[in-house]
Scaffold this active site. Structure first.
Site, PDB file in Angstrom:
ATOM      1  CG  LEU A  24      -2.046  -1.039   1.215  1.00  0.00           C
ATOM      2  CD1 LEU A  24      -2.783  -1.029   2.541  1.00  0.00           C
ATOM      3  CD2 LEU A  24      -3.017  -0.797   0.073  1.00  0.00           C
ATOM      4  NE  ARG A  25       7.089   2.396   1.785  1.00  0.00           N
ATOM      5  CZ  ARG A  25       7.522   1.189   2.135  1.00  0.00           C
ATOM      6  NH1 ARG A  25       7.756   0.283   1.207  1.00  0.00           N
ATOM      7  NH2 ARG A  25       7.728   0.882   3.389  1.00  0.00           N
ATOM      8  CB  ALA A  26       2.050   2.357  -4.801  1.00  0.00           C
TER       9      ALA A  26
END
Length: 671
Positions: free
Chosen positions: A274-276
């Site tokens: 989910l970093r993107a």
């Protein structure tokens, strides 16, 4: 020293925008600048630092605390909230490739500990970069554990130091910029993902633009102050706009419709984790603030996704970062209409925002194939290659291929697999890596020793104290500090892992040209290349067929180049094994002069057949005596001649049947 003006940099619009977005919001997570040498990567980073607003700091604080909101846990605190601060330019701190962990994070102040008997902390570069810019040139050459450390600090905004009886926490919020030349080796995908944005830069191929770059650089070199004065107005306007965007940032809204759109885009590109999503959201908010808007629009999401997703789409370490912009537009259109109900029209009006000035980093540009930031496209969801079929552009081995003779074929490559560890014997002292045992400055401590030559680089404090303690009475110690003599000093003995020069020597002759057999050989070598990539090795590739041996890839850190050469490797012709061994000996001899500390590991992939005399092969093998060697035996079939076994004995090499590589390792997910 006068910095080259940011506004005077020609082109590089995507890079300018990425840097500005990070200057507006450090939460974006930094910028990784990938590009060929000589593309002004370092120049533009140093130019941006000069445009950042000045910061107010607490006088005498080594951690640049803000007097309006001092850090309550600052090691130099507590600070008086009523104390008046002093203003200074935002810091530009450069992290050299050879820096140690102590230099980066800080450590025990050894001088005060030994002379005053007090436990004091000596801050590192992360503390110096707080509220400024931390610039890492050639970040791909930095040791992995240092990259992990600085990326952790950049993500958390805090540096934690727990070592040598020191426990310190201090703020470390900075604009992180790393530059790299992919030809010198890639960052691991796990580290790539930790950078917020990435930009691919290439020099323009348009003669007029190149001439303008040279014209401005010559003018700057001739009169730096005069050149900077001519651009002072644009620079001042840029600094004011960055400051205004920072002030506006907290008031920018991210509507739920735009948030769902960000999630749709990230899911559509199949990025991991989910970093993107978080980076894209923060970048979109910063872009809206930069454009003077109070709510995120579709255009803000598109601009953020173009910079935050390319390096997160790599499904394989050999994939180049890239983004299919047609797919991006399709995903955006799928979740939005012609108009954006939350933030006005989708597209910005002509002029590029509130300040359509020359050199506006936020202005959208029509980028051609040679413009920065337009990496090679890679369509998501493309079909996987069939290991039993040749790759695109690679005909069946029984058929010829364009550009090859009737005796040459190009076989396909199947999915790589994990291979067993192949290591050089003994203990070396080469560059840090993950293959062979070595004496290292960054490994685990295994003991202590007296310094050999020069100053002590890595002091072993307990051993030093123990060596000095029995002599304190005789030396007349009266105060709290120890009385030390040079003979008391001890340095840490560390053992870690080193990277090697893995030189592949591959038989590409007609005896290896059967389609399924050569596919097996190529897949095995590709698997070994992937292993070399993960273990931070340099690699080289020599092939022999016909009448000669060819250095297909000189020793390099760019394992991706080796994989590309291997995939297109033709086979056919005679088997000049002696020439292949002699060429390998020559390459290793030259590399020994260039990099004497890096130990070689020769991987010979052959069935042992040769069309030259056995004596010639033996003489060539003697040139490689003392070289750590692995012979991968490619002989197959019910009747085997054992020629590779004989060759391995002559070379005193480890022998591995090609089937054993996949049996000893573990299957790797197909790319």
């Amino acid at each position: 020293m006068v910095a080259y003006p940011f506004s005077a940099v020609v082109g590089l619009d995507d890079l300018k925008l990425a840097l500005v977005l990070n200057a507006v919001s450090p939460r974006v997570g930094g910028v990784l600048v990938r590009g060929e040498k000589g593309t002004a990567k370092s120049t533009i980073v140093r130019a941006l630092a000069a445009q950042l607003p000045a910061v107010a700091v607490v006088p005498g604080c080594r951690f640049a605390c803000d007097p309006a909101a001092p850090d309550p846990e600052c090691p130099d605190g507590p600070h008086d909230p009523a104390a008046e601060g002093v203003r200074r330019p935002a810091a530009l701190v450069e992290l050299p490739v050879g820096a140690s962990e102590d230099r980066l994070a800080g450590s025990l102040d050894v001088e005060r500990a030994l002379t005053e008997g007090v436990k004091a902390f000596e801050p590192g570069l992360l503390a110096a970069a707080h509220r400024g810019v931390l610039y890492v040139d050639e970040v791909n050459l930095l040791h992995d554990h240092l990259v992990d450390l600085l990326l952790d600090a950049a993500a958390l905004g805090t540096c934690y130091v727990e070592r040598e009886s020191v426990s310190v926490r201090h703020a470390a919020r900075f604009l992180l910029v790393g530059t790299m030349n992919p030809e010198e080796g890639e960052l691991r995908p796990q580290l790539l993902d930790r950078f917020g944005l990435t930009v691919e830069v290439r020099a323009s191929r348009e003669p007029g633009e190149r001439a303008e770059v040279v014209r401005r650089r010559l003018a700057f070199d001739a009169d730096p102050r005069g050149f900077a004065a001519r651009w002072a107005e644009e620079e001042s306007a840029l600094a004011e706009r960055i400051a205004a965007a920072r002030a506006r940032l907290a008031d920018v809204r991210l509507p739920d419709a735009r948030l769902r759109q960000i999630a749709e885009v990230c899911a559509g590109f199949e990025v991991d984790g989910l970093r993107a999503d978080l980076v894209t959201a923060n970048a979109a908010i910063a872009h809206a603030a930069w454009r003077g808007r109070d709510a995120v629009t579709v255009e803000d999401v598109r601009a953020a996704a173009r910079l935050s997703l390319p390096h997160r789409r790599r499904r394989d370490p050999f994939d180049a970062p890239g983004l299919d912009e047609a797919l991006l537009d399709e995903l955006l259109d799928r979740t939005s209409g012609d108009d954006d109900p939350d933030g006005g029209p989708r597209d910005d009006p002509p002029g590029g925002g509130p300040n359509g000035d020359r050199g506006d980093p936020g202005r959208p540009q029509d980028a051609g194939p040679d413009q920065a930031g337009r990496g090679d496209s890679a369509t998501a969801g493309s079909p996987k290659p069939d290991p039993e079929k040749p790759e695109a552009g690679e005909p069946d081995a029984e058929a010829g291929s364009p550009g090859t003779t009737a005796q040459e074929q190009v076989a396909g490559v199947a999915a790589p697999y994990r291979v067993p560890l192949l290591a050089a014997p003994g203990v070396g002292a080469g560059a840090a890596g993950r293959r062979s045992r070595s004496r290292s400055t960054h490994g685990r401590g295994t003991g202590s020793r007296r310094p050999r030559n020069g100053p002590v680089r890595d002091l072993h404090i307990p051993a030093t104290v123990l060596a000095a303690a029995p002599h304190q009475h005789d030396r007349g110690r009266t105060g709290p500090g120890l009385v030390l003599k040079p003979d008391d000093l001890r340095e840490v003995v560390r053992e870690g892992r080193e990277g090697n020069l893995v030189l592949f020597v591959v038989d590409a002759s007609g005896s290896m040209a059967a389609r399924r057999r050569m596919t097996t050989v190529k897949t095995a070598v590709l698997s070994l290349l992937l292993d070399a990539y993960q273990r931070r090795d340099k690699i080289g590739l020599i092939t022999f067929r016909g009448t000669e041996a060819t250095v297909a890839l000189p020793p390099t850190s760019s394992v991706e180049a080796g994989a590309a050469r291997l995939r297109s490797l033709p086979t056919g012709g005679r088997t000049p094994l002696a020439a292949g061994l002699a060429r390998a000996a020559e390459v290793l001899r030259v590399e020994k002069l260039r990099d004497p500390a890096r130990r070689p590991l020769l991987v010979l992939v052959t069935d042992g057949r040769a069309t030259t005399k056995a004596n010639d092969v033996d003489r060539a093998a003697d040139l490689l005596k003392g070289t750590a060697t692995v012979v991968v035996d490619c002989e197959s079939g019910p009747v085997r001649l054992g020629l590779a076994v004989r060759l391995a004995t002559r070379l005193r090499a480890r022998l591995l049947p090609i089937e054993a590589l996949s049996q000893l390792g573990h299957p790797r997910k197909a790319s």
